[in-house]
Design an enzyme around this catalytic site. Structure first.
Site, short mmCIF file in Angstrom:
data_model
loop_
_atom_site.label_atom_id
_atom_site.label_comp_id
_atom_site.label_asym_id
_atom_site.label_seq_id
_atom_site.Cartn_x
_atom_site.Cartn_y
_atom_site.Cartn_z
N ASP A 201 0.83 -1.23 0.07
CA ASP A 201 -0.11 0.00 -0.03
C ASP A 201 1.17 1.25 0.04
O ASP A 201 2.00 1.03 -0.21
CB ASP A 201 -0.76 0.10 1.24
CG ASP A 201 -2.34 0.89 0.88
OD1 ASP A 201 -2.13 2.02 0.22
OD2 ASP A 201 -3.17 0.36 1.11
N SER B 64 -1.88 18.53 -1.69
CA SER B 64 -0.91 18.12 -2.74
C SER B 64 0.53 17.73 -1.65
O SER B 64 1.26 16.81 -2.33
CB SER B 64 -0.84 19.04 -3.93
OG SER B 64 -0.71 20.13 -3.62
N HIS C 201 5.99 28.23 -12.05
CA HIS C 201 6.79 27.62 -13.30
C HIS C 201 6.96 26.08 -12.95
O HIS C 201 6.82 25.14 -13.72
CB HIS C 201 8.01 28.11 -13.98
CG HIS C 201 8.53 27.51 -15.16
ND1 HIS C 201 7.98 27.74 -16.24
CD2 HIS C 201 9.29 26.30 -15.27
CE1 HIS C 201 8.32 26.79 -17.15
NE2 HIS C 201 9.23 26.06 -16.59
N GLU D 203 5.30 24.49 -11.02
CA GLU D 203 3.85 23.96 -11.17
C GLU D 203 3.74 23.34 -12.52
O GLU D 203 2.95 22.32 -12.56
CB GLU D 203 3.01 24.95 -10.74
CG GLU D 203 1.50 24.69 -10.88
CD GLU D 203 0.92 23.55 -10.11
OE1 GLU D 203 1.75 23.21 -8.95
OE2 GLU D 203 -0.11 23.01 -10.47
N LYS E 103 13.72 14.04 -24.08
CA LYS E 103 12.74 13.08 -23.82
C LYS E 103 12.07 12.80 -25.34
O LYS E 103 11.62 11.74 -25.52
CB LYS E 103 11.47 13.79 -22.99
CG LYS E 103 12.49 13.94 -21.59
CD LYS E 103 11.50 13.82 -20.30
CE LYS E 103 11.62 12.49 -20.05
NZ LYS E 103 11.42 12.08 -18.53
#
Ligand SMILES: [Cu+2]
Ligand SMILES: [Cu+2]
Lengths: 536, 319
Positions: A105, A169, A252, A254, A330
Site C-alpha cells: 500500500d 498535494s 513555473h 507547477e 525526452k
C-alpha cells in the site's frame, strides 16, 4: 501470507459503503476516489470553458456581463489545474506506484485518506464563491494584485481553498516519496523503477518545494486585503511585481508538476506498444531531474514585459531555452523507442502518439516565447493561451487519458469498447487542434487573452476555435460512456498482462488486482521490468 | 501568411500618400491635425501571422519570429517525420520484428549538442535585439502613459530637449460608438461600428488618441494608476506593463505617419477589453503645428477639437 490475507479479506467483507469509500486507507480505493474527483472536476472546469467559448463565438457580448466572464476564466484555470490535472496524477500515483514497486500500500495510508478528503471541501469552498455577493474571484488564476484585491470577500474563500489544495498535494507528495523510498520490493533499485515512479518521485519534491511558496503568496494577499498590510500595495510601500516573482517561483515548477507524471506515463505506454525497451532509460531519468532543477530558475519568463532589468531578461531567456534541451531528449527518446520497434496502435498508444506531437508543438511555441524580443509580441495574447493549452490539454490531459486507457483494464478487470474508445480518440485529437491551433493566429494578430469581447477582425478564428471547443467538450462525454461501460457492463475479461508486451510488476497481478496486493514482496526478475535490462 | 503582411503594407503605402497630399494641402499652422490618416495597422480577418509593423524594432522582431518559426517547423519535420516513418515502416501488422537495443551514447550526445547549437543561434540575435529594445537613450520626446480602469492618460513631458508644460493631458477612452455597441443586449452589431474611412474599429478606437511625431524617437514612461494594465501597440512592438508604483520605460520611432491601434493586454477588471490604445503619428511639421495649437488653446480651432474627437474623420482645414 495466508493468515494476514484472510484477516484482511474478512475485514473487507465487513466494510460498509461508507467505510469503504469515506474511511478508506486502501491505495486502490483512494486512487479511484482521486480519479473520480478529477473526472467530475473536468466537467466542471470544462463547463466553464464551454461558456467562455460560447461568449467568444462572436464579437459583442451575447451571454454574460464581462465581470462574470472574468470569473469564469479565473475559475476555469484554478479548477483545471488544482482540481483536474493534479488530482488525476495523484490518483494514478496511488493506484500504480504500489503496484509498480511491489508495495502492499502507500506508506502513510491514513494520511492518504486525509489528503484526498481535503479536496472536495477545498473545491466546495472555491466553487461556492460563485454564489457570494460580489461573485467569484475574477482576476485570473494567477490572482495578480492589485486587481485581485478589488474582489469581494470571496477571495478569502479562494485563498483558504488554495491553502487546502496545497496541504492536500503536499501530503500526497510526502506519501509518494515515503512510499517510493521505503517500500520498494527487495532488489528493485531506484534505477530499476518504471519511469512513472521516477517522474512522480521528482514531481513530489517539486510539489513540496513550491506549494508553500504559493501558500505564502496568497497569505500575503490575504493580509493585504483584510488586515491592512501593504506587501503588494505600491501606495503603502509594497510592490505588485514582488507578488509576480513569488507566484511564478511557484508557477513555473507547477507547470512541470503538471507534465512530468505525464512524461512518465508516456514512457510506459510507448515501449509497451513498440515491443521494445524504452530508449535511454537513464537519460530519461536524468533529463527529468534536470528539467525539475531548471524549472526553479526560469520563472521570470512569465514577466518579460514587467520591466525587469536587461540582465534579468537575458538570464531568464537563456535558462528557459536551456530547458528545451532535456525536454528535447525526452521527445527524441520516445521517437527512438518507436524506431525499429514492432508497433501496434491500441488506444493507449494512439493517445501517447498524440501526446508526443501536441506536447512538442507546445514546446515549440514555448521556445519561441523564450526569446525575449519575440515574447514582447506574444506576451499575454492568445499565442500563450494556445501554447499552454497544447501542453496542458494535448500534453497533461492526453497523458492522463493515455494512462487511464492503459491501466483501466488492469483496474476494472474488463476491456473497454475498442470502437468507442477509438472514436473518443479521433474525435478528441481532431477537435483539440480545431480548438487551439487557431488561437496561435489570434495571438499573432494581436488579440490579448482574458477578453470577453474583441474586434471583428478576430471573429473568424474565434468562431473556428469555439466550434472546436464545443466539439472537444462533447467528445469527452464518450469518455464517460466508455469508462462506465468498461467498469460495469463490459463482458470482455482482461488478462493479467492485458497488453502482450506490457512489462512491470503491475502486470504480474491478476486483473483486477486483489484489494490488498503484494502483501508479501514479489521477487524481482530483471527481464520483467518495464524498460528492460538497464544493467549496462 | 505573407499575403497578409503584403496587404497591410499596401494599405500603409496608400495612407502615406494620403498624408503627403494633406501636408501639401495644408500649409497653415495649427490646422495640420486634420489629416485623413487611414488606419495602417489594423488586424485583418483570418490573419495568421504577426504583422511586420512600422518600426525597426518591430521589423527585427518579425524577422526573429520568422526564423524561430521556421526552425521549429524544420525540427518538427525531422521529429514528426521520423515518427511517421516509424509508424509506417515498423508496424507489427506488417511483420516488423522489434530490435532490442535500448540506448546509444553517441545518438544521445548528438541530440543534446545539436539543440544547444540551434538555441545559441537563436539566443544571440535575441540578446542584441533585447538590448536595442531596452535602449531608450537619445530620445527626443517623452510621453507619460498612465493606465486607469478603463482609459489611458497621456501627458507630454518633454520634446526636443524642452519640457512641455502647457499641453493639456489627453484622456483616451473607448470611442462612444464602440461603447454603445459593446453593452450586453445593446442590439448594435459590432460590425456596424465603422470609422469614416471604412475601418471596422470596434473596440479599437478611442475618443482622443495619443499624437506623436513621425521619425522621432519617443520615450514612453508607463505606469498604472489603479491596477496593472499593459500598454501595447503591436505595430511598434512597444509593450510594457503599466504597474502602480513603478515607472517603466519603452520607446518607439515610427517613420510612417498613420493611426496605429493596440489594446490593454493585462487583465484589469471588467472592462479590460474596452481600453484600446490608439496612437496617431503625424508628420513632424504637422505635429509641431498641432503641439503649438495645443499649447495655445485660444488659437485652437473649433473644428480641430471636433477632429480630435473623431481622429479618422476627414475634413478640410479652417479657412
Ligand atoms: Cu514558466
Ligand atoms: Cu487595462
Amino acid at each position: 501470507m495466508s493468515s494476514t490475507a484472510q484477516a484482511i479479506h474478512h475485514e473487507e467483507h465487513r466494510q460498509s459503503f461508507f467505510e469503504r469509500w469515506f474511511m478508506s486507507t486502501n491505495h486502490k480505493d483512494i486512487g479511484t476516489l482521486y480519479l473520480l474527483f478529477s473526472f467530475l472536476m473536468l466537467f466542471v472546469g470544462g463547463g466553464f470553458a464551454m461558456l467562455i467559448r460560447a461568449e467568444l463565438f462572436e464579437p459583442g457580448l451575447q451571454l454574460m456581463q464581462p465581470y462574470f466572464f472574468n470569473e469564469l476564466t479565473s475559475m476555469h484555470g484554478l479548477v483545471m489545474i488544482f482540481g483536474v490535472i493534479m488530482p488525476a496524477f495523484v490518483g494514478l500515483a496511488n493506484w500504480m506506484i504500489p503496484l509498480q514497486i511491489g508495495a502492499p500500500d502507500m506508506a502513510l495510508p491514513r494520511l492518504n485518506n486525509l489528503s484526498f478528503w481535503i479536496l472536495p471541501f477545498a473545491f466546495a469552498l472555491l466553487l461556492s464563491t460563485f454564489f457570494m455577493p460580489g461573485g467569484a474571484p475574477a482576476a485570473g488564476w494567477t490572482m495578480y494584485p492589485p486587481l485581485v484585491l478589488e474582489g469581494g470577500s470571496s477571495i478569502a474563500f479562494m485563498i483558504f481553498a488554495i491553502h487546502l489544495m496545497g496541504i492536500s498535494s503536499i501530503l500526497g507528495s510526502i506519501n509518494i516519496i515515503a512510499t517510493i523510498l521505503n517500500l520498494r520490493a527487495p532488489g528493485l533499485d531506484l534505477l530499476k523503477m518504471p519511469m512513472f515512479c521516477w517522474s512522480w518521485l521528482i514531481t513530489s519534491f517539486l510539489v513540496i518545494a513550491v506549494m508553500p511558496v504559493l501558500a505564502g503568496a496568497v497569505t500575503m494577499m490575504l493580509f493585504d486585503r483584510f488586515f491592512g498590510t501593504n506587501f503588494f500595495n505600491a501606495a503603502g510601500g509594497g510592490d505588485p511585481v514582488m507578488y509576480q516573482h513569488v507566484f511564478w517561483f511557484f508557477g513555473h515548477p507547477e507547470v512541470y508538476i503538471m507534465i512530468l507524471p505525464a512524461f512518465g506515463i508516456i514512457s510506459e505506454v510507448v515501449p509497451t506498444f513498440s515491443r521494445k525497451p524504452l530508449f535511454g532509460y537513464k537519460a530519461m531519468v536524468y533529463a527529468t531531474a534536470s528539467i525539475a532543477f531548471l524549472s526553479f530558475i526560469v520563472w521570470s519568463h512569465h514577466m518579460f514585459t514587467v520591466g525587469l532589468p536587461l540582465g534579468a531578461e537575458v538570464f531568464f531567456m537563456y535558462s528557459t531555452m536551456l530547458i528545451a534541451v532535456p525536454t528535447g531528449v525526452k521527445v527524441f527518446n520516445w521517437v527512438t523507442t518507436m524506431w525499429r520497434g514492432s508497433l501496434s496502435f491500441e488506444v493507449p498508444m494512439l493517445w501517447a502518439i498524440a501526446f508526443i506531437v501536441l506536447f512538442t508543438i507546445g514546446g515549440f511555441s514555448g521556445v519561441m516565447m523564450a526569446l525575449v524580443p519575440a515574447d514582447f509580441q506574444y506576451n499575454q495574447t492568445y499565442f500563450i493561451v494556445a501554447h499552454f493549452h497544447y501542453v496542458l490539454v494535448g500534453g497533461a490531459l492526453f497523458g492522463i487519458i493515455a494512462g487511464v486507457y492503459y491501466w483501466l483494464p488492469k483496474w476494472s478487470g474488463h476491456m473497454y469498447s475498442n470502437f468507442w474508445s477509438k472514436l473518443h480518440f479521433w474525435s478528441s485529437v481532431i477537435s483539440v487542434n480545431v480548438l487551439f491551433f487557431p488561437q496561435h493566429f489570434l495571438g499573432l494578430a494581436g488579440m490579448p487573452r482574458r477578453m470577453p469581447d474583441y474586434n471583428v477582425a478576430f471573429a473568424d478564428w474565434n468562431m473556428v476555435s469555439s466550434i472546436g471547443g464545443f466539439w472537444f467538450g462533447a467528445t469527452q462525454l464518450i469518455f464517460v460512456g466508455v469508462v462506465i461501460h468498461c467498469v460495469f457492463f463490459s463482458k470482455q475479461k482482461a488478462t493479467a498482462r492485458v497488453w502482450d508486451h506490457a512489462y512491470g510488476l503491475e502486470w504480474t497481478l491478476p486483473s483486477p488486482p486483489p484489494h490488498h496486493s503484494f502483501t508479501l514482496p514479489p521477487v524481482i526478475d530483471d527481464s520483467q521490468l518495464a524498460h528492460g535490462d538497464t544493467s549496462h | 501568411m505573407s499575403g497578409y503582411s503584403n496587404l497591410s503594407w499596401g494599405v500603409m503605402t496608400m495612407s502615406f500618400s494620403n498624408c503627403k497630399r494633406w501636408v501639401t494641402g495644408m500649409a497653415v499652422a495649427g490646422s495640420g491635425l486634420l489629416t485623413t490618416l487611414t488606419a495602417v495597422a489594423d488586424p485583418v480577418p483570418w490573419q495568421m501571422n504577426l504583422r511586420k509593423g512600422a518600426t525597426r524594432i518591430s521589423h527585427d522582431i518579425w524577422d526573429l519570429h520568422m526564423v524561430a518559426l521556421w526552425v521549429c517547423v524544420a525540427l518538427g519535420i525531422v521529429v514528426f517525420g521520423a515518427m511517421f516513418i516509424a509508424i509506417i515502416r515498423f508496424r507489427k501488422s506488417r511483420g516488423a520484428v522489434a530490435a532490442t537495443w535500448n540506448h546509444s551514447s553517441k545518438l544521445e550526445f548528438i541530440w543534446t549538442l545539436v539543440p544547444v547549437l540551434i538555441l545559441i543561434g537563436l539566443a544571440l540575435p535575441a540578446t542584441f535585439l533585447t538590448r536595442d529594445i531596452y535602449d531608450t537613450t537619445g530620445s527626443q520626446m517623452t510621453v507619460k502613459v498612465t493606465g486607469y480602469q478603463w482609459l489611458w492618460r497621456y501627458d507630454y513631458v518633454s520634446y526636443d530637449g524642452k519640457p512641455v508644460t502647457k499641453v493639456p493631458t489627453i484622456w483616451s477612452r473607448l470611442a462612444w460608438d464602440s461603447n454603445t455597441a459593446r453593452q450586453l443586449g445593446s442590439g448594435v452589431s459590432p460590425y456596424s461600428v465603422v470609422s469614416k474611412n471604412g475601418d471596422h474599429d470596434y473596440l479599437l478606437d478611442v475618443t482622443h488618441p495619443l499624437v506623436i511625431p513621425a521619425g522621432v524617437k519617443v520615450r514612453f514612461l508607463i505606469t498604472g494608476g489603479d491596477v496593472i494594465h499593459g500598454w501595447w501597440v503591436p505595430d511598434f512592438a512597444t509593450k510594457r506593463d503599466a504597474i502602480p508604483g513603478i515607472m517603466n520605460d519603452a520607446w518607439a520611432k515610427v517613420d510612417k505617419p498613420g493611426i496605429y491601434r493596440g489594446q490593454c493586454y493585462v487583465l484589469c477588471g471588467q472592462d479590460h477589453s474596452a481600453m484600446p490604445v490608439v496612437v496617431k503619428v503625424l508628420p513632424r511639421a504637422q505635429f509641431n503645428a498641432w503641439l503649438s495649437a495645443q499649447e495655445n488653446p485660444v488659437t485652437l480651432d473649433k473644428a480641430a477639437r471636433t477632429a480630435e474627437v473623431t481622429p479618422s474623420k476627414p475634413g478640410p482645414a479652417k479657412g
